[in-house]
Scaffold this motif. Structure first.
Motif, PDB file in Angstrom:
ATOM      1  N   ALA A  38     -20.993 -82.383 -12.052  1.00  0.00           N
ATOM      2  CA  ALA A  38     -20.414 -81.227 -12.739  1.00  0.00           C
ATOM      3  C   ALA A  38     -20.605 -79.992 -11.864  1.00  0.00           C
ATOM      4  O   ALA A  38     -21.455 -79.962 -10.968  1.00  0.00           O
ATOM      5  CB  ALA A  38     -21.072 -81.019 -14.099  1.00  0.00           C
ATOM      6  N   ILE A  39     -19.800 -78.982 -12.120  1.00  0.00           N
ATOM      7  CA  ILE A  39     -19.870 -77.713 -11.399  1.00  0.00           C
ATOM      8  C   ILE A  39     -20.173 -76.627 -12.424  1.00  0.00           C
ATOM      9  O   ILE A  39     -19.510 -76.538 -13.461  1.00  0.00           O
ATOM     10  CB  ILE A  39     -18.541 -77.417 -10.679  1.00  0.00           C
ATOM     11  N   ARG A  40     -21.172 -75.792 -12.138  1.00  0.00           N
ATOM     12  CA  ARG A  40     -21.540 -74.731 -13.071  1.00  0.00           C
ATOM     13  C   ARG A  40     -22.109 -73.541 -12.311  1.00  0.00           C
ATOM     14  O   ARG A  40     -22.373 -73.633 -11.111  1.00  0.00           O
ATOM     15  CB  ARG A  40     -22.547 -75.236 -14.102  1.00  0.00           C
ATOM     16  N   ASP A  65      -5.551 -74.241 -11.525  1.00  0.00           N
ATOM     17  CA  ASP A  65      -6.394 -73.661 -10.479  1.00  0.00           C
ATOM     18  C   ASP A  65      -6.831 -72.236 -10.793  1.00  0.00           C
ATOM     19  O   ASP A  65      -7.958 -71.838 -10.478  1.00  0.00           O
ATOM     20  CB  ASP A  65      -5.646 -73.666  -9.138  1.00  0.00           C
ATOM     21  N   GLU A  66      -5.967 -71.452 -11.415  1.00  0.00           N
ATOM     22  CA  GLU A  66      -6.292 -70.057 -11.712  1.00  0.00           C
ATOM     23  C   GLU A  66      -7.344 -69.922 -12.812  1.00  0.00           C
ATOM     24  O   GLU A  66      -7.945 -68.856 -12.968  1.00  0.00           O
ATOM     25  CB  GLU A  66      -5.032 -69.288 -12.114  1.00  0.00           C
ATOM     26  N   SER A  67      -7.583 -70.987 -13.547  1.00  0.00           N
ATOM     27  CA  SER A  67      -8.526 -70.932 -14.674  1.00  0.00           C
ATOM     28  C   SER A  67      -9.937 -71.365 -14.303  1.00  0.00           C
ATOM     29  O   SER A  67     -10.861 -71.193 -15.101  1.00  0.00           O
ATOM     30  CB  SER A  67      -8.019 -71.820 -15.817  1.00  0.00           C
ATOM     31  N   LEU A  68     -10.108 -71.916 -13.113  1.00  0.00           N
ATOM     32  CA  LEU A  68     -11.410 -72.464 -12.744  1.00  0.00           C
ATOM     33  C   LEU A  68     -12.481 -71.384 -12.683  1.00  0.00           C
ATOM     34  O   LEU A  68     -13.585 -71.543 -13.215  1.00  0.00           O
ATOM     35  CB  LEU A  68     -11.316 -73.200 -11.407  1.00  0.00           C
ATOM     36  N   GLU A  69     -12.171 -70.275 -12.023  1.00  0.00           N
ATOM     37  CA  GLU A  69     -13.158 -69.208 -11.876  1.00  0.00           C
ATOM     38  C   GLU A  69     -13.529 -68.574 -13.211  1.00  0.00           C
ATOM     39  O   GLU A  69     -14.720 -68.432 -13.517  1.00  0.00           O
ATOM     40  CB  GLU A  69     -12.668 -68.148 -10.897  1.00  0.00           C
ATOM     41  N   PRO A  70     -12.559 -68.170 -14.042  1.00  0.00           N
ATOM     42  CA  PRO A  70     -12.959 -67.586 -15.330  1.00  0.00           C
ATOM     43  C   PRO A  70     -13.696 -68.560 -16.239  1.00  0.00           C
ATOM     44  O   PRO A  70     -14.568 -68.160 -17.012  1.00  0.00           O
ATOM     45  CB  PRO A  70     -11.640 -67.110 -15.952  1.00  0.00           C
ATOM     46  N   TRP A  71     -13.377 -69.845 -16.167  1.00  0.00           N
ATOM     47  CA  TRP A  71     -14.088 -70.810 -16.998  1.00  0.00           C
ATOM     48  C   TRP A  71     -15.573 -70.865 -16.644  1.00  0.00           C
ATOM     49  O   TRP A  71     -16.420 -71.029 -17.512  1.00  0.00           O
ATOM     50  CB  TRP A  71     -13.464 -72.201 -16.862  1.00  0.00           C
ATOM     51  N   LEU A  72     -15.880 -70.677 -15.376  1.00  0.00           N
ATOM     52  CA  LEU A  72     -17.271 -70.717 -14.929  1.00  0.00           C
ATOM     53  C   LEU A  72     -17.974 -69.371 -15.041  1.00  0.00           C
ATOM     54  O   LEU A  72     -19.178 -69.275 -14.781  1.00  0.00           O
ATOM     55  CB  LEU A  72     -17.342 -71.192 -13.473  1.00  0.00           C
ATOM     56  N   GLU A  90     -24.545 -65.533  -8.756  1.00  0.00           N
ATOM     57  CA  GLU A  90     -24.667 -66.724  -7.931  1.00  0.00           C
ATOM     58  C   GLU A  90     -23.337 -67.465  -7.840  1.00  0.00           C
ATOM     59  O   GLU A  90     -22.552 -67.476  -8.794  1.00  0.00           O
ATOM     60  CB  GLU A  90     -25.727 -67.662  -8.512  1.00  0.00           C
ATOM     61  N   PRO A  91     -23.075 -68.100  -6.703  1.00  0.00           N
ATOM     62  CA  PRO A  91     -21.849 -68.895  -6.586  1.00  0.00           C
ATOM     63  C   PRO A  91     -21.982 -70.179  -7.392  1.00  0.00           C
ATOM     64  O   PRO A  91     -23.086 -70.592  -7.758  1.00  0.00           O
ATOM     65  CB  PRO A  91     -21.765 -69.191  -5.085  1.00  0.00           C
ATOM     66  N   PRO A  92     -20.868 -70.848  -7.680  1.00  0.00           N
ATOM     67  CA  PRO A  92     -20.941 -72.132  -8.369  1.00  0.00           C
ATOM     68  C   PRO A  92     -21.712 -73.158  -7.528  1.00  0.00           C
ATOM     69  O   PRO A  92     -21.775 -73.056  -6.302  1.00  0.00           O
ATOM     70  CB  PRO A  92     -19.473 -72.538  -8.525  1.00  0.00           C
ATOM     71  N   TYR A 148     -16.343 -85.008  -1.744  1.00  0.00           N
ATOM     72  CA  TYR A 148     -16.751 -83.786  -2.420  1.00  0.00           C
ATOM     73  C   TYR A 148     -16.088 -82.514  -1.871  1.00  0.00           C
ATOM     74  O   TYR A 148     -15.666 -81.656  -2.645  1.00  0.00           O
ATOM     75  CB  TYR A 148     -18.268 -83.645  -2.381  1.00  0.00           C
ATOM     76  N   PRO A 149     -16.001 -82.335  -0.542  1.00  0.00           N
ATOM     77  CA  PRO A 149     -15.383 -81.090  -0.050  1.00  0.00           C
ATOM     78  C   PRO A 149     -13.954 -80.882  -0.541  1.00  0.00           C
ATOM     79  O   PRO A 149     -13.488 -79.746  -0.628  1.00  0.00           O
ATOM     80  CB  PRO A 149     -15.435 -81.265   1.474  1.00  0.00           C
ATOM     81  N   LYS A 150     -13.267 -81.959  -0.894  1.00  0.00           N
ATOM     82  CA  LYS A 150     -11.877 -81.833  -1.319  1.00  0.00           C
ATOM     83  C   LYS A 150     -11.743 -81.026  -2.600  1.00  0.00           C
ATOM     84  O   LYS A 150     -10.771 -80.303  -2.798  1.00  0.00           O
ATOM     85  CB  LYS A 150     -11.260 -83.228  -1.504  1.00  0.00           C
ATOM     86  N   PHE A 151     -12.712 -81.149  -3.496  1.00  0.00           N
ATOM     87  CA  PHE A 151     -12.623 -80.375  -4.740  1.00  0.00           C
ATOM     88  C   PHE A 151     -13.644 -79.236  -4.797  1.00  0.00           C
ATOM     89  O   PHE A 151     -13.482 -78.305  -5.572  1.00  0.00           O
ATOM     90  CB  PHE A 151     -12.777 -81.271  -5.967  1.00  0.00           C
ATOM     91  N   ALA A 152     -14.666 -79.288  -3.952  1.00  0.00           N
ATOM     92  CA  ALA A 152     -15.707 -78.262  -4.007  1.00  0.00           C
ATOM     93  C   ALA A 152     -15.223 -76.914  -3.479  1.00  0.00           C
ATOM     94  O   ALA A 152     -15.534 -75.857  -4.041  1.00  0.00           O
ATOM     95  CB  ALA A 152     -16.936 -78.714  -3.220  1.00  0.00           C
ATOM     96  N   THR A 153     -14.461 -76.926  -2.394  1.00  0.00           N
ATOM     97  CA  THR A 153     -14.034 -75.668  -1.786  1.00  0.00           C
ATOM     98  C   THR A 153     -13.119 -74.864  -2.705  1.00  0.00           C
ATOM     99  O   THR A 153     -13.098 -73.635  -2.642  1.00  0.00           O
ATOM    100  CB  THR A 153     -13.315 -75.938  -0.455  1.00  0.00           C
ATOM    101  N   LYS A 154     -12.398 -75.534  -3.561  1.00  0.00           N
ATOM    102  CA  LYS A 154     -11.470 -74.840  -4.452  1.00  0.00           C
ATOM    103  C   LYS A 154     -12.188 -73.957  -5.462  1.00  0.00           C
ATOM    104  O   LYS A 154     -11.616 -72.993  -5.974  1.00  0.00           O
ATOM    105  CB  LYS A 154     -10.580 -75.857  -5.180  1.00  0.00           C
ATOM    106  N   VAL A 155     -13.442 -74.254  -5.732  1.00  0.00           N
ATOM    107  CA  VAL A 155     -14.205 -73.448  -6.692  1.00  0.00           C
ATOM    108  C   VAL A 155     -15.259 -72.591  -5.997  1.00  0.00           C
ATOM    109  O   VAL A 155     -16.160 -72.054  -6.643  1.00  0.00           O
ATOM    110  CB  VAL A 155     -14.865 -74.334  -7.771  1.00  0.00           C
ATOM    111  N   GLY A 156     -15.150 -72.473  -4.681  1.00  0.00           N
ATOM    112  CA  GLY A 156     -16.041 -71.565  -3.959  1.00  0.00           C
ATOM    113  C   GLY A 156     -17.351 -72.164  -3.509  1.00  0.00           C
ATOM    114  O   GLY A 156     -18.286 -71.432  -3.170  1.00  0.00           O
TER     115      GLY A 156
END
Length: 218
Positions: A41-43, A165-172, A49-51, A11-19
């Motif tokens: 899922a991440i939301r 990667d640049e789209s992850l934050e705006p998508w959420l 609030e953070p993801p 999980y940490p491998k993909f979780a840190t990338k989205v904060g």
């Protein structure tokens, strides 16, 4: 389409990338995730609030859709923003579904040959998804698909919408609801990064878990 995928990275491998800085627990790797199961899922609940990671049911059916209403596992990118079934979730309830890759079947082969499709560098990928409250109060989701690109076209005419990667934050971003703005700031992964190879037909039997042998080249 996307009807089966794998998530085996820690999980940490993909979780840190989205904060997401803190991850509780570490579920077992799943090499053969089928629809109609609980998936990671991440939301975000609000802009303040953070993801966070959550477990959503892979099957989308709003609580207002009673009886035998459809429960799709995918939503087409061409219509997800305008369809009465999906558009409210596209505006307000978007999510990311992390994966290491997905399976697709080459119908030109006889019998149909499964392939595992992933990034060339084996880094985790993030499917664009939407979610809704179900009749029982739980949350259900669908993975958004788009026309196949790059080498994925060799196998199927559709593929999951994978965000760069640049789209992850705006998508959420729950405050970002305008369709045209989303279109301008959210982009799919470069198709040149996608690769695939044939795998064992053992993947034809949906198990929900499986083992590493399922993604080995056949």
């Amino acid at each position: 389409m996307c009807g089966r995928f794998a998530l085996y990275s820690a999980y940490p491998k993909f979780a840190t990338k989205v904060g997401i800085s803190t991850v509780e627990g570490e579920p077992a790797p799943r090499y053969n995730v089928p629809p109609g199961t609980w998936i990671t899922a991440i939301r975000r609940m609000s802009g303040d609030e953070p993801p966070h990671m959550d477990e959503l049911w892979w099957g989308y059916k709003p609580k207002w859709a009673k009886g035998k209403a459809s429960q799709p596992i995918n939503a087409r990118v061409e219509t997800v923003a305008t369809s009465g079934y999906f558009k409210s979730s596209f505006q307000k309830h978007r999510c990311l579904i992390p994966a290491d890759g997905w399976y697709e079947w080459d119908k030109a082969a006889s019998p149909k040959q499964p392939h595992f499709i992933c990034r060339e560098d084996r880094e985790p990928i993030y499917f664009a998804g939407i979610y809704t409250e179900r009749e029982d109060g739980s949350l259900g989701c669908a993975i958004i698909t788009e026309p196949a690109r790059g080498s994925a076209q060799d196998i199927h005419d559709r593929m999951p919408l994978i965000l760069d990667d640049e789209s992850l934050e705006p998508w959420l971003d729950v405050d970002l609801t305008d369709r045209e703005t989303l279109r301008n700031v959210v982009h799919h992964l470069n198709a040149k990064l996608i690769t695939h190879w044939p795998v064992s037909t053992k993947v034809n039997r949906p198990s929900g878990a499986g083992d590493e042998s399922l993604i080995n080249p056949a």
